[in-house]
Design a protein around this motif. Structure first.
Motif, short mmCIF file in Angstrom:
data_model
loop_
_atom_site.label_atom_id
_atom_site.label_comp_id
_atom_site.label_asym_id
_atom_site.label_seq_id
_atom_site.Cartn_x
_atom_site.Cartn_y
_atom_site.Cartn_z
N ALA A 136 -10.41 -0.15 8.11
CA ALA A 136 -9.41 -0.87 7.32
C ALA A 136 -8.37 -1.51 8.23
N ARG A 137 -7.97 -0.80 9.29
CA ARG A 137 -6.98 -1.35 10.21
C ARG A 137 -7.57 -2.50 11.04
N LYS A 138 -8.84 -2.39 11.43
CA LYS A 138 -9.49 -3.49 12.15
C LYS A 138 -9.50 -4.76 11.30
N ILE A 139 -9.88 -4.60 10.05
CA ILE A 139 -9.97 -5.75 9.13
C ILE A 139 -8.59 -6.37 8.93
N LYS A 140 -7.57 -5.53 8.80
CA LYS A 140 -6.22 -6.05 8.62
C LYS A 140 -5.71 -6.74 9.88
N SER A 141 -5.95 -6.13 11.04
CA SER A 141 -5.47 -6.71 12.30
C SER A 141 -6.09 -8.07 12.58
N SER A 142 -7.34 -8.22 12.20
CA SER A 142 -8.03 -9.50 12.45
C SER A 142 -7.86 -10.49 11.30
N LYS A 143 -7.05 -10.10 10.32
CA LYS A 143 -6.65 -10.99 9.20
C LYS A 143 -7.86 -11.53 8.41
N ILE A 144 -8.79 -10.63 8.12
CA ILE A 144 -9.95 -11.03 7.31
C ILE A 144 -10.06 -10.22 6.02
N GLU A 145 -9.04 -9.41 5.70
CA GLU A 145 -9.15 -8.52 4.54
C GLU A 145 -9.29 -9.29 3.23
N HIS A 146 -8.71 -10.50 3.17
CA HIS A 146 -8.73 -11.26 1.92
C HIS A 146 -10.12 -11.79 1.56
N TYR A 147 -11.05 -11.74 2.49
CA TYR A 147 -12.40 -12.23 2.21
C TYR A 147 -13.24 -11.22 1.42
#
Length: 230
Positions: A136-147
């Motif tokens: 979850a933190r990787k996805i948030k850090s790389s700014k792709i969570e909204h996909y």
């Protein structure tokens, strides 16, 4: 034909090797590993990469547990480099690594372009064998969570790829039909064979030209090739 796309995260979208190398460099300096006669940072990075891949392969074939991986991968890395160390120090390094790693944001070439291309027309999800909080933190850090709609890990599914149960769980929580779903991943044993065993179509992201004994539905070298399939 497809409505739901299930992506692997590490090595498929999120550039684990680049992010890991940066994190290992920070560990090398902050823990002063050069004082332990590891004279080259590159040797530390390379040995960890080999050991980590081996341990993840063992985990995915149920030879070890997550906890054993966490406790042993840095210990074995150091021992292989000639350092007399113990599991406690290896675990300390691992905890520091897991704090640093998810803060990194490098993605595989073409990841954002292909996600932008796919998002308007498909439901996108993640199926990962990584830890829920770390992924979850990787996805948030790389700014792709909204996909992504769902991020499915072994902790949620109580199974890990290639076990069919994690794919069945993914279909259940996303309300997806098998015939409308496809897996996209880089790991032949976990992603490709897992999807095949679950009777799910699969795209093998295969930049290293791995010779598959069981052919995937599609085989690509670059993520941008998904435009030709989807």
């Amino acid at each position: 034909m497809y409505k739901h796309l299930f992506f692997d995260l590490d090595h498929t979208l999120w550039d684990f090797e680049k992010n890991s190398s940066e994190s290992l460099a920070e560990l090398y300096h902050s823990f002063e590993l050069n004082s332990l006669n590891i004279s080259e940072l590159s040797a530390f990075q390379q040995e960890f990469s080999v050991v980590n891949r081996r341990y993840w392969s063992m985990l995915e074939s149920n030879q070890i547990t997550h906890e054993q991986l966490r406790r042993r991968r840095f210990r074995d890395t150091l021992i292989n480099l000639g350092v007399d160390t113990d599991e406690a120090f290896g675990l300390k390094l691992n905890e520091a690594f897991l704090e640093l790693l998810p803060q990194k944001s490098h993605l595989i070439d073409g990841a954002i372009e292909i996600l932008d291309f796919l998002a308007p027309n498909y439901e996108l999800h993640i199926i990962s064998n990584g830890w829920q909080d770390v992924q979850a933190r990787k996805i948030k850090s790389s700014k792709i969570e909204h996909y992504f709609g769902e991020v499915i890990t072994n902790e949620r599914a109580e199974a890990r790829k290639p076990n069919k149960k994690i794919f069945d769980y993914a279909l259940q929580v996303t309300k997806a039909q098998l015939s409308e779903s496809i897996m996209i991943g880089d790991n032949y044993d976990a992603d490709i064979m897992g999807a095949i065993n679950a009777n799910m179509d699969v795209v093998f992201y295969n930049p290293d030209n791995f010779e598959a004994t069981q052919k995937p539905t599609f085989d690509i070298k670059q993520l941008i090739e998904l435009k030709e399939i989807l």
